[in-house]
Design a protein around this motif. Structure first.
Motif, PDB file in Angstrom:
ATOM      1  N   UNK A 162       0.852  -1.185   0.000  1.00  0.00           N
ATOM      2  CA  UNK A 162       0.000   0.000   0.000  1.00  0.00           C
ATOM      3  C   UNK A 162       0.883   1.229   0.000  1.00  0.00           C
ATOM      4  N   UNK A 163       0.587   2.156  -0.873  1.00  0.00           N
ATOM      5  CA  UNK A 163       1.461   3.296  -1.072  1.00  0.00           C
ATOM      6  C   UNK A 163       0.696   4.597  -0.875  1.00  0.00           C
ATOM      7  N   UNK A 164       1.425   5.602  -0.425  1.00  0.00           N
ATOM      8  CA  UNK A 164       0.889   6.948  -0.291  1.00  0.00           C
ATOM      9  C   UNK A 164       2.007   7.915  -0.642  1.00  0.00           C
ATOM     10  N   UNK A 165       1.969   8.420  -1.851  1.00  0.00           N
ATOM     11  CA  UNK A 165       3.057   9.274  -2.310  1.00  0.00           C
ATOM     12  C   UNK A 165       4.360   8.500  -2.352  1.00  0.00           C
ATOM     13  N   UNK A 166       5.357   8.989  -1.616  1.00  0.00           N
ATOM     14  CA  UNK A 166       6.672   8.345  -1.594  1.00  0.00           C
ATOM     15  C   UNK A 166       6.773   7.224  -0.566  1.00  0.00           C
ATOM     16  N   UNK A 167       5.717   6.988   0.209  1.00  0.00           N
ATOM     17  CA  UNK A 167       5.751   5.969   1.258  1.00  0.00           C
ATOM     18  C   UNK A 167       5.042   4.703   0.801  1.00  0.00           C
ATOM     19  N   UNK A 168       5.742   3.566   0.894  1.00  0.00           N
ATOM     20  CA  UNK A 168       5.167   2.258   0.574  1.00  0.00           C
ATOM     21  C   UNK A 168       5.182   1.390   1.829  1.00  0.00           C
ATOM     22  N   UNK A 169       4.168   0.545   1.963  1.00  0.00           N
ATOM     23  CA  UNK A 169       4.154  -0.437   3.047  1.00  0.00           C
ATOM     24  C   UNK A 169       3.904  -1.831   2.477  1.00  0.00           C
ATOM     25  N   UNK A 170       4.503  -2.825   3.117  1.00  0.00           N
ATOM     26  CA  UNK A 170       4.184  -4.220   2.822  1.00  0.00           C
ATOM     27  C   UNK A 170       3.785  -4.878   4.129  1.00  0.00           C
ATOM     28  N   UNK A 291      -2.813   0.509  -4.000  1.00  0.00           N
ATOM     29  CA  UNK A 291      -2.365  -0.850  -3.734  1.00  0.00           C
ATOM     30  C   UNK A 291      -1.604  -1.370  -4.941  1.00  0.00           C
ATOM     31  N   UNK A 292      -0.395  -1.855  -4.691  1.00  0.00           N
ATOM     32  CA  UNK A 292       0.444  -2.461  -5.733  1.00  0.00           C
ATOM     33  C   UNK A 292       0.559  -3.947  -5.411  1.00  0.00           C
ATOM     34  N   UNK A 293       0.298  -4.785  -6.402  1.00  0.00           N
ATOM     35  CA  UNK A 293       0.379  -6.238  -6.196  1.00  0.00           C
ATOM     36  C   UNK A 293       1.844  -6.661  -6.356  1.00  0.00           C
ATOM     37  N   UNK A 294       2.519  -6.889  -5.250  1.00  0.00           N
ATOM     38  CA  UNK A 294       3.951  -7.122  -5.272  1.00  0.00           C
ATOM     39  C   UNK A 294       4.331  -8.576  -5.475  1.00  0.00           C
ATOM     40  N   UNK A 298       4.333  -9.099 -13.507  1.00  0.00           N
ATOM     41  CA  UNK A 298       3.834  -7.901 -14.190  1.00  0.00           C
ATOM     42  C   UNK A 298       3.368  -6.901 -13.141  1.00  0.00           C
ATOM     43  N   UNK A 299       3.461  -5.600 -13.429  1.00  0.00           N
ATOM     44  CA  UNK A 299       2.944  -4.598 -12.500  1.00  0.00           C
ATOM     45  C   UNK A 299       1.416  -4.554 -12.547  1.00  0.00           C
ATOM     46  N   UNK A 300       0.791  -4.642 -11.377  1.00  0.00           N
ATOM     47  CA  UNK A 300      -0.659  -4.515 -11.269  1.00  0.00           C
ATOM     48  C   UNK A 300      -0.951  -3.572 -10.110  1.00  0.00           C
ATOM     49  N   UNK A 301      -1.724  -2.511 -10.386  1.00  0.00           N
ATOM     50  CA  UNK A 301      -2.031  -1.512  -9.367  1.00  0.00           C
ATOM     51  C   UNK A 301      -3.535  -1.236  -9.333  1.00  0.00           C
ATOM     52  N   UNK A 302      -3.979  -0.632  -8.224  1.00  0.00           N
ATOM     53  CA  UNK A 302      -5.379  -0.262  -8.062  1.00  0.00           C
ATOM     54  C   UNK A 302      -5.467   0.775  -6.955  1.00  0.00           C
ATOM     55  N   UNK A 303      -6.483   1.636  -6.965  1.00  0.00           N
ATOM     56  CA  UNK A 303      -6.664   2.523  -5.810  1.00  0.00           C
ATOM     57  C   UNK A 303      -6.896   1.706  -4.550  1.00  0.00           C
ATOM     58  N   UNK A 304      -6.391   2.200  -3.425  1.00  0.00           N
ATOM     59  CA  UNK A 304      -6.462   1.425  -2.183  1.00  0.00           C
ATOM     60  C   UNK A 304      -7.858   1.406  -1.571  1.00  0.00           C
TER      61      UNK A 304
END
Length: 339
Positions: A162-170, A291-294, A298-304
């Motif tokens: 989950x990301x917010x600007x420059x901050x990512x969390x796993x 939300x980034x599927x890590x 392939x890169x897959x993203x969606x709004x959180x």
């Protein structure tokens, strides 16, 4: 980068009963939206029209017959539209989780992943979906990430970011009951989560991310008085990461680590379970998170945020998180295309 070098980014309309179609109409109405991507929207024509009507923003697109036609289009300044037939208007009750909507979502997502397997799509950005609807419609996994991983043949570690600007969390554990979180905590999973978020941030454009590791127990376990997970599992994982060259710090109590990240000391936080990170990051920016599927090929993203059934059809959905998800998909898709 000229248009011919842009990654192909596939968009979906998400759950037909939610705000997804409206969000995609708002997204594709943004100035310069095709500057960094060759966009293809995959969806039912009636649903796409409904999204534009709800948003009050008509969008010009170029019809394509298949995903194979997208990359070679002469006019990539217009988003491509690939029409499919997955759901009928009579099957949709707005603002409710329904099997028909879940089945349609799965069909379109699988089409997108098939396109990546054939080299026709470089990244996917999907509008909000509903897990209950997807399970009613045939999803056999705890969430869409596990569906993606099985469909794409992933055997290694994967997790949601989950990301917010420059901050990512796993997170080390995700969609499981909280009572089970301690049982799946392990040194190996912490190491894998930290490595994956570090490498994914690099792929998204952060050259040297600083990673913090959260504690599991209140106050970081208070030296073992309030739990030994920090002593027995988390600290050894941090030592192993440092020994292999990954710059990580911690473990930090979860109720203070986000203050350090907010102030720019860290670009990534590895949390130990779902709500430990989700509450903080959504409080910091619910309408902007992604939300980034890590761990997928392939890169897959969606709004959180979710499908927002409570405001579906009202024309008031906020596009910021969807725009951020699209931008990350563009960056990661370009890195994949040119790697």
């Amino acid at each position: 980068m000229n248009l011919q070098q842009n990654p192909v980014v596939a968009l979906t309309l998400g759950d037909a009963a939610g705000i997804g179609p409206e969000l995609i109409a708002r997204l594709l109405s943004q100035p310069g939206i095709t500057d960094n991507a060759n966009i293809v929207l995959i969806g039912d024509p009636w649903l796409w029209q409904d999204g534009q009507s709800t948003a009050g923003q008509p969008v010009a697109t170029q019809a394509v017959a298949s995903l194979a036609d997208v990359r070679s289009r002469a006019d990539q300044c217009l988003p491509a539209f690939l029409a499919v037939d997955t759901i009928q208007p009579a099957d949709v009750q707005r603002s409710q989780a329904q099997a028909a909507c879940g089945t349609a979502v799965l069909k379109v997502l699988d089409m997108c992943m098939d396109g990546t397997k054939r080299g026709e799509v470089d990244a996917i950005c999907f509008a909000p979906l509903n897990k209950q609807a997807m399970k009613l419609g045939g999803l056999k996994h705890e969430d869409e990430l596990h569906h993606f991983a099985e469909y794409l043949g992933v055997t290694g570690y994967f997790c949601e970011f989950n990301t917010l600007g420059d901050l990512w969390t796993s997170r080390v554990s995700s969609h499981i009951p909280l009572k089970d979180a301690a049982s799946v905590l392990s040194q190996e999973r912490i190491v894998d989560a930290a490595r994956l978020i570090y490498q994914s941030l690099q792929a998204s454009g952060t050259a040297h991310p600083k990673v913090a590791i959260a504690a599991f127990n209140p106050h970081g376990g208070d030296g073992g008085v309030c739990g030994r997970e920090e002593i027995d599992i988390i600290v050894p994982a941090i030592e192993a990461l440092r020994a292999s060259g990954f710059p990580v710090d911690g473990p930090f109590p979860a109720d203070t680590i986000f203050l350090k990240a907010r102030d720019g000391q860290y670009q990534a936080i590895v949390t130990m379970y779902h709500d430990q990170g989700q509450i903080a990051i959504k409080l910091m920016g619910f309408s902007k998170g992604v939300t980034v599927q890590g761990g997928l090929p392939i890169p897959i993203t969606t709004p959180a945020h979710g499908t927002a059934y409570d405001i579906a059809g009202q024309g008031v959905a906020d596009v910021n998180a969807t725009l951020n998800a699209f931008r990350i998909a563009c960056r990661m898709g370009a890195a994949r295309l040119h790697s």
